[in-house]
Design an enzyme around this catalytic site. Structure first.
Site, PDB file in Angstrom:
ATOM      1  N   ASP A   1       0.824  -1.206   0.000  1.00  0.00           N
ATOM      2  CA  ASP A   1       0.000   0.000   0.000  1.00  0.00           C
ATOM      3  C   ASP A   1       0.861   1.260   0.000  1.00  0.00           C
ATOM      4  OD1 ASP A   1       0.818  -0.726   2.642  1.00  0.00           O
ATOM      5  OD2 ASP A   1      -0.584   0.737   3.457  1.00  0.00           O
ATOM      6  N   GLU A   2       2.109   1.143  -0.453  1.00  0.00           N
ATOM      7  CA  GLU A   2       3.041   2.278  -0.481  1.00  0.00           C
ATOM      8  C   GLU A   2       3.071   2.914  -1.872  1.00  0.00           C
ATOM      9  OE1 GLU A   2       6.936   1.349   1.025  1.00  0.00           O
ATOM     10  OE2 GLU A   2       6.119  -0.301   2.217  1.00  0.00           O
TER      11      GLU A   2
END
Length: 310
Positions: free
Chosen positions: A225-226
């Site tokens: 989720d970066e």
């Protein structure tokens, strides 16, 4: 003793005419002195009408200049020159402007003729259609640089462009910013709704970020989720406004995936390129520190560290 068989002039002519790739005899001034072969109709049209014309009669000025330069280089070096080039409808004079614009790629193999042609020095230019292999190569390159899930640029592309931006900053001191962010409480989406829902949340988030970013910004998914944005030529106020849009947009697109409190939001870290940076690692470290600060302060906020305009 084996007899040596000599082809007749008509046989040589038939052999040359049967060559699958077109072979152009081009003079130093760009005249089409002759065209041989090109019999593979899957790739080539009949070019016999070009004989006697000049490249400048057929192609736009920029392409004409390029072709003439290749001819001059070959004649000067007296060695075979191998080049790749593309041609589209926009490059050819006299074609309708609403025609197909997809480029066709060629490999050209150019050699100098030992004797003059039409009173000029000349070259033999063999043109092979390599469009299929070129498109496959471009497709593989795109896949190597794009994130499969979201369609954004991936970490490999991000690191490549970050290095280029850092080098440009060292030369020109162009204001450049790195925005790093991830999803607060993303694990709850996967745990409560399943990984397919988590994947869709990331796709929805990627779409929002692309709409919020400017055309010159590089938008990347680094993994999980970066995410990261590389933003050139911005002021602190502009970058802050962009970060605010990301915070607001992130909360909106992630709200349908909330399964309780706290709801999924974004934490953002912002770093500015600085003159004292010795490598991209310095920039990445500051962005990570700013992101960590946003996390430790409860999430759904942005932080900056080590910015020149602070």
């Amino acid at each position: 003793m084996t007899d040596t068989t000599f082809f007749t002039a008509s046989q040589y002519e038939a052999i040359c005419a049967s060559l699958p790739d077109p072979t152009f005899i081009l003079t130093e001034t760009g005249r089409y002195a002759a065209i041989l072969g090109g019999k593979d109709k899957r790739y080539y049209h009949d070019g016999s009408s070009l004989v006697g014309k000049y490249i400048a009669d057929v192609l736009v000025a920029s392409k004409t200049d390029w072709f003439l330069q290749q001819i001059r280089d070959t004649l000067a070096r007296q060695q075979m020159l191998v080049v790749e080039y593309e041609l589209s409808a926009h490059d050819v004079l006299g074609l309708p402007t609403d025609g197909p614009v997809d480029a066709i790629w060629f490999e050209g193999r150019i050699t100098a003729l030992d004797q003059p042609c039409c009173g000029e020095r000349a070259v033999v230019w063999v043109a092979s259609n390599i469009t299929a292999s070129k498109r496959l190569q471009q497709q593989l390159q795109q896949q190597a640089m794009n994130d499969e899930l979201t369609g954004l640029h991936n970490r490999r592309r991000f690191m490549q462009v970050l290095e280029e931006a850092y080098a440009a900053f060292q030369r020109q001191a162009t204001p450049t910013w790195l925005i790093s962010f991830d999803v607060d409480h993303f694990k709850a989406i996967n745990d409560d709704l399943g990984h397919p829902a988590g994947d869709q949340a990331l796709r929805d988030l990627a779409g929002m970020v692309q709409q919020a970013a400017a055309a010159e910004d590089l938008v990347c998914r680094l993994g999980g989720d970066e995410f990261a944005l590389l933003c050139p030529v911005r002021s602190l106020a502009e970058v802050t406004a962009l970060a605010q849009r990301l915070l607001h947009g992130g909360r909106q697109v992630l709200q349908p995936y909330a399964t309780g409190e706290p709801a999924p939001t974004l934490s953002i870290g912002i770093a500015h390129f600085l003159a004292q940076d010795r490598s991209t690692e310095d920039i990445l470290r500051r962005a990570d520190q700013a992101l960590y600060l946003s996390k430790t302060q409860g999430g759904h906020q942005m932080s900056t560290t080590g910015c020149a305009q602070e």
